[in-house]
Design a protein around this motif. Structure first.
Motif, PDB file in Angstrom:
ATOM      1  N   GLU A 287      94.670  69.734   9.634  1.00 23.48           N
ATOM      2  CA  GLU A 287      95.203  70.084   8.313  1.00 23.48           C
ATOM      3  C   GLU A 287      95.114  68.945   7.300  1.00 23.48           C
ATOM      4  OE1 GLU A 287      99.128  71.677   8.935  1.00 23.48           O
ATOM      5  OE2 GLU A 287      98.342  73.624   9.555  1.00 23.48           O
ATOM      6  N   GLU A 288      94.214  67.986   7.522  1.00 22.27           N
ATOM      7  CA  GLU A 288      94.038  66.913   6.541  1.00 22.27           C
ATOM      8  C   GLU A 288      92.616  66.853   5.997  1.00 22.27           C
ATOM      9  OE1 GLU A 288      95.554  63.062   7.486  1.00 22.27           O
ATOM     10  OE2 GLU A 288      97.377  63.843   8.432  1.00 22.27           O
ATOM     11  N   MET A 289      91.737  67.744   6.453  1.00 23.44           N
ATOM     12  CA  MET A 289      90.371  67.841   5.958  1.00 23.44           C
ATOM     13  C   MET A 289      89.667  66.474   5.948  1.00 23.44           C
ATOM     14  SD  MET A 289      88.435  70.405   4.937  1.00 23.44           S
ATOM     15  CE  MET A 289      89.449  71.654   4.151  1.00 23.44           C
ATOM     16  N   ARG A 290      89.677  65.801   7.102  1.00 25.49           N
ATOM     17  CA  ARG A 290      88.985  64.530   7.214  1.00 25.49           C
ATOM     18  C   ARG A 290      88.676  64.235   8.679  1.00 25.49           C
ATOM     19  NH1 ARG A 290      92.273  60.182   8.833  1.00 25.49           N
ATOM     20  NH2 ARG A 290      94.515  60.640   8.877  1.00 25.49           N
ATOM     21  N   TYR A 291      87.720  63.307   8.872  1.00 27.10           N
ATOM     22  CA  TYR A 291      87.463  62.786  10.206  1.00 27.10           C
ATOM     23  C   TYR A 291      88.461  61.667  10.492  1.00 27.10           C
ATOM     24  CZ  TYR A 291      82.872  65.028   9.499  1.00 27.10           C
ATOM     25  OH  TYR A 291      81.855  65.912   9.252  1.00 27.10           O
ATOM     26  N   ASP A 292      88.628  61.339  11.768  1.00 25.68           N
ATOM     27  CA  ASP A 292      89.589  60.282  12.093  1.00 25.68           C
ATOM     28  C   ASP A 292      88.979  58.887  12.027  1.00 25.68           C
ATOM     29  OD1 ASP A 292      87.997  60.440  14.362  1.00 25.68           O
ATOM     30  OD2 ASP A 292      89.659  60.352  15.785  1.00 25.68           O
ATOM     31  N   VAL A 293      87.688  58.783  11.745  1.00 30.56           N
ATOM     32  CA  VAL A 293      87.049  57.487  11.506  1.00 30.56           C
ATOM     33  C   VAL A 293      86.267  57.584  10.203  1.00 30.56           C
ATOM     34  CG1 VAL A 293      86.861  56.955  13.967  1.00 30.56           C
ATOM     35  CG2 VAL A 293      84.953  58.047  12.810  1.00 30.56           C
ATOM     36  N   ASP A 294      86.211  56.498   9.468  1.00 27.10           N
ATOM     37  CA  ASP A 294      85.437  56.529   8.228  1.00 27.10           C
ATOM     38  C   ASP A 294      84.143  55.737   8.337  1.00 27.10           C
ATOM     39  OD1 ASP A 294      86.400  53.934   8.195  1.00 27.10           O
ATOM     40  OD2 ASP A 294      87.797  54.294   6.542  1.00 27.10           O
ATOM     41  N   THR A 295      84.020  54.907   9.389  1.00 23.89           N
ATOM     42  CA  THR A 295      82.804  54.117   9.588  1.00 23.89           C
ATOM     43  C   THR A 295      82.586  53.874  11.074  1.00 23.89           C
ATOM     44  OG1 THR A 295      83.224  52.944   7.496  1.00 23.89           O
ATOM     45  CG2 THR A 295      81.594  51.978   8.997  1.00 23.89           C
ATOM     46  N   PHE A 296      81.338  53.992  11.511  1.00 26.32           N
ATOM     47  CA  PHE A 296      81.003  53.550  12.861  1.00 26.32           C
ATOM     48  C   PHE A 296      79.643  52.848  12.816  1.00 26.32           C
ATOM     49  CE2 PHE A 296      79.230  57.790  12.570  1.00 26.32           C
ATOM     50  CZ  PHE A 296      78.045  57.753  13.286  1.00 26.32           C
ATOM     51  N   GLN A 297      79.432  51.978  13.775  1.00 26.64           N
ATOM     52  CA  GLN A 297      78.251  51.122  13.746  1.00 26.64           C
ATOM     53  C   GLN A 297      77.367  51.357  14.969  1.00 26.64           C
ATOM     54  OE1 GLN A 297      79.134  46.956  13.181  1.00 26.64           O
ATOM     55  NE2 GLN A 297      77.179  46.293  14.067  1.00 26.64           N
ATOM     56  N   VAL A 298      76.055  51.380  14.748  1.00 27.46           N
ATOM     57  CA  VAL A 298      75.076  51.478  15.827  1.00 27.46           C
ATOM     58  C   VAL A 298      73.960  50.471  15.545  1.00 27.46           C
ATOM     59  CG1 VAL A 298      75.564  53.914  16.307  1.00 27.46           C
ATOM     60  CG2 VAL A 298      73.784  53.315  14.659  1.00 27.46           C
ATOM     61  N   SER A 299      73.150  50.189  16.552  1.00 27.06           N
ATOM     62  CA  SER A 299      72.034  49.265  16.406  1.00 27.06           C
ATOM     63  C   SER A 299      70.740  50.029  16.158  1.00 27.06           C
ATOM     64  CB  SER A 299      71.891  48.412  17.678  1.00 27.06           C
ATOM     65  OG  SER A 299      73.075  47.699  17.941  1.00 27.06           O
ATOM     66  N   PRO A 300      69.781  49.428  15.491  1.00 23.54           N
ATOM     67  CA  PRO A 300      68.493  50.108  15.267  1.00 23.54           C
ATOM     68  C   PRO A 300      67.852  50.527  16.593  1.00 23.54           C
ATOM     69  CG  PRO A 300      68.659  48.142  13.904  1.00 23.54           C
ATOM     70  CD  PRO A 300      69.828  48.102  14.841  1.00 23.54           C
ATOM     71  N   GLY A 301      67.449  51.792  16.667  1.00 26.28           N
ATOM     72  CA  GLY A 301      66.789  52.283  17.860  1.00 26.28           C
ATOM     73  C   GLY A 301      67.711  52.566  19.033  1.00 26.28           C
ATOM     74  N   GLN A 302      69.005  52.401  18.858  1.00 30.36           N
ATOM     75  CA  GLN A 302      69.959  52.630  19.950  1.00 30.36           C
ATOM     76  C   GLN A 302      70.026  54.113  20.314  1.00 30.36           C
ATOM     77  OE1 GLN A 302      73.947  51.231  19.065  1.00 30.36           O
ATOM     78  NE2 GLN A 302      74.883  52.626  20.560  1.00 30.36           N
ATOM     79  N   GLU A 303      70.124  54.388  21.615  1.00 34.77           N
ATOM     80  CA  GLU A 303      70.366  55.754  22.073  1.00 34.77           C
ATOM     81  C   GLU A 303      71.870  56.039  21.907  1.00 34.77           C
ATOM     82  OE1 GLU A 303      68.067  58.038  22.937  1.00 34.77           O
ATOM     83  OE2 GLU A 303      66.653  56.477  22.287  1.00 34.77           O
ATOM     84  N   VAL A 304      72.195  56.941  21.027  1.00 33.71           N
ATOM     85  CA  VAL A 304      73.589  57.186  20.664  1.00 33.71           C
ATOM     86  C   VAL A 304      74.063  58.513  21.257  1.00 33.71           C
ATOM     87  CG1 VAL A 304      75.227  57.467  18.761  1.00 33.71           C
ATOM     88  CG2 VAL A 304      73.238  55.950  18.491  1.00 33.71           C
ATOM     89  N   LYS A 305      75.257  58.491  21.810  1.00 37.99           N
ATOM     90  CA  LYS A 305      75.928  59.709  22.259  1.00 37.99           C
ATOM     91  C   LYS A 305      77.140  59.907  21.356  1.00 37.99           C
ATOM     92  CE  LYS A 305      76.476  60.470  26.659  1.00 37.99           C
ATOM     93  NZ  LYS A 305      77.000  60.346  28.048  1.00 37.99           N
ATOM     94  N   LEU A 306      77.084  60.961  20.546  1.00 42.01           N
ATOM     95  CA  LEU A 306      78.167  61.258  19.605  1.00 42.01           C
ATOM     96  C   LEU A 306      79.010  62.405  20.149  1.00 42.01           C
ATOM     97  CD1 LEU A 306      79.592  60.958  16.851  1.00 42.01           C
ATOM     98  CD2 LEU A 306      77.854  62.480  15.887  1.00 42.01           C
TER      99      LEU A 306
ATOM    100  N   ARG B  86      83.161  68.518   2.095  1.00 39.95           N
ATOM    101  CA  ARG B  86      82.583  67.172   2.113  1.00 39.95           C
ATOM    102  C   ARG B  86      83.293  66.176   1.201  1.00 39.95           C
ATOM    103  NH1 ARG B  86      79.029  70.182  -1.018  1.00 39.95           N
ATOM    104  NH2 ARG B  86      78.414  69.314  -3.060  1.00 39.95           N
ATOM    105  N   GLY B  87      84.049  66.684   0.204  1.00 33.33           N
ATOM    106  CA  GLY B  87      84.711  65.763  -0.719  1.00 33.33           C
ATOM    107  C   GLY B  87      85.630  64.779  -0.026  1.00 33.33           C
ATOM    108  N   THR B  88      86.329  65.242   1.017  1.00 36.01           N
ATOM    109  CA  THR B  88      87.225  64.362   1.778  1.00 36.01           C
ATOM    110  C   THR B  88      86.762  64.184   3.216  1.00 36.01           C
ATOM    111  OG1 THR B  88      88.637  66.263   2.339  1.00 36.01           O
ATOM    112  CG2 THR B  88      89.240  64.974   0.391  1.00 36.01           C
ATOM    113  N   MET B  89      85.882  65.052   3.671  1.00 35.34           N
ATOM    114  CA  MET B  89      85.442  65.003   5.065  1.00 35.34           C
ATOM    115  C   MET B  89      84.076  64.326   5.124  1.00 35.34           C
ATOM    116  SD  MET B  89      86.056  68.055   7.685  1.00 35.34           S
ATOM    117  CE  MET B  89      86.780  67.605   9.252  1.00 35.34           C
ATOM    118  N   ASN B  90      84.115  63.014   5.100  1.00 31.73           N
ATOM    119  CA  ASN B  90      82.882  62.247   5.108  1.00 31.73           C
ATOM    120  C   ASN B  90      83.122  60.877   5.732  1.00 31.73           C
ATOM    121  OD1 ASN B  90      83.573  60.278   2.760  1.00 31.73           O
ATOM    122  ND2 ASN B  90      83.925  62.308   1.878  1.00 31.73           N
ATOM    123  N   ALA B  91      82.044  60.223   6.103  1.00 31.59           N
ATOM    124  CA  ALA B  91      82.136  58.905   6.731  1.00 31.59           C
ATOM    125  C   ALA B  91      80.805  58.188   6.535  1.00 31.59           C
ATOM    126  CB  ALA B  91      82.475  59.044   8.225  1.00 31.59           C
TER     127      ALA B  91
END
Length: 281
Positions: A169-188, A270-275
Motif C-alpha cells: 500500500e505504498e506504491m514503491r519498491y523496498d530498495v531504490d538502488t542496487f549495484q552489479v558489475s559489468p557482465g555479472q550473471e545476476v539473479k533478481l 512508475r511515478g513512485t515505483m522506480n529504482a
C-alpha cells in the motif's frame, strides 16, 4: 454542476466543446434506490461516485436486496456489462456484505480491470472481521463464519540473489538502488506483497519516460503482454505479479557502466515505483 461546489469563494471556469452538447443533469440526492442503481450504469464516473455516496447512507438490507435484482439483469460473460457487475460488487463491499458468489463472477470477468478490482475486494474480505463472525443475519453477511483462505508462505530468497520487494500500500519498491558489475550473471528475486499487480522492468540509462509512455499506450491490450512494451530500451522484465507472488529472473548485466532505469510499467505506478541499477566495477 457538482452540487458540492463552493458557492461563496473562487471562480469556476467551464471549458466546453462547442460542437458537443453539455452533459445532462442527473438527479441523485433523495432519489429512490432503483434510480440510484441505474445511475451506477452512467458513463461519467463523477455521477457513479455520487450515486455510491448516496447509496452508502441507505438501509443496507434494502440496498442489497435491490442490488441483487439489478445485477441479475446483466450477463457476466459480456464485456459491456462487466463494469456494472463490478459496481454491484463495490456496493456490497461498501455495505460490508460479503457475497462470495458475486465475487467469483467478477474474478472471472472477461475484462482484466474488473478482475484486478475483484482481487482487491477478495483480499479485503479475506481479512474482514465480517468473514469470521459467527452470529447475525445471513442477509447482512454472506458466507458468515467462513474462515479466510490460508495464504501460501513465501519461500526464502536464494542467498546469491538481488532481492526486491514491493511495499504494501505504498506504491514503491523496498530498495531504490542496487549495484552489479559489468557482465555479472545476476539473479533478481522479485516479490509482490502489495494488493495491486506490479512488475519490474530494467531499461537503458535515460529510458524511464520512453518505456513508461510506451507501456501506457498499450491500454487494455497491455494485460496480454504484462504491460511490457516492445522496445529496444527494455533489457529485463518480470511478469505482472499478483499479490503474494514472486518471480526469479536471471540475466547478464550490461558491460557498459552507468545508471540503468528500473520501474513498474503498470499504468500510473512508475511515478513512485522506480529504482536504479548501477553498473560499475
Amino acid at each position: 454542476r457538482d452540487p458540492n461546489r463552493d458557492h461563496e469563494h473562487g471562480r469556476i471556469y467551464r471549458i466546453t466543446n462547442p460542437s458537443r452538447p453539455l452533459s445532462e443533469h442527473v438527479a441523485i440526492a433523495g432519489e429512490p434506490i432503483p434510480v440510484l442503481l441505474e445511475a451506477l450504469e452512467h458513463p461519467i464516473n463523477g455521477i457513479r461516485r455520487r450515486a455510491r455516496v448516496e447509496l452508502s447512507g441507505r438501509d443496507t438490507d434494502e440496498v442489497i436486496s435491490s442490488a441483487k435484482e439489478w445485477i441479475s439483469g446483466f450477463d457476466p460473460a459480456s464485456e459491456a456489462d462487466a463494469h456494472h457487475i463490478l459496481e454491484g460488487l463495490w456496493l456490497h463491499q461498501q455495505h460490508n456484505v460479503i457475497d462470495r458468489d458475486l465475487l467469483d463472477l467478477v474474478l472471472n470477468s472477461p475484462v482484466p480491470h474488473a478482475r484486478i478490482a475483484a482481487r482487491t475486494v477478495q483480499i479485503m474480505w479475506d481479512h474482514s472481521p465480517a468473514a469470521a463472525r459467527s452470529s447475525g443475519s445471513e442477509a447482512a453477511v454472506r458466507g458468515e463464519g467462513a474462515a479466510a483462505p490460508e495464504m501460501a508462505a513465501m519461500p526464502e530468497p536464494d542467498a546469491d540473489a538481488v532481492v526486491i520487494r514491493t511495499v504494501t500500500e505504498e506504491m514503491r519498491y523496498d530498495v531504490d538502488t542496487f549495484q552489479v558489475s559489468p557482465g555479472q550473471e545476476v539473479k533478481l528475486w522479485f516479490e509482490n506483497h502489495d494488493y495491486l499487480p506490479h512488475n519490474i522492468v530494467i531499461g537503458e540509462p535515460g529510458s524511464f519516460e520512453a518505456i513508461g509512455a510506451a507501456a501506457d499506450a498499450l491500454g487494455a491490450d497491455g494485460f496480454g503482454v504484462q504491460f511490457i512494451p516492445e522496445s529496444e530500451d527494455v533489457l529485463v522484465a518480470s511478469d505482472l505479479l499478483e499479490h503474494n507472488a514472486h518471480q526469479v529472473i536471471t540475466f547478464t548485466a550490461p558491460m557498459e557502466p552507468g545508471v540503468y532505469d528500473v520501474l513498474c510499467t503498470f499504468p500510473g505506478h512508475r511515478g513512485t515505483m522506480n529504482a536504479r541499477m548501477e553498473v560499475r566495477e
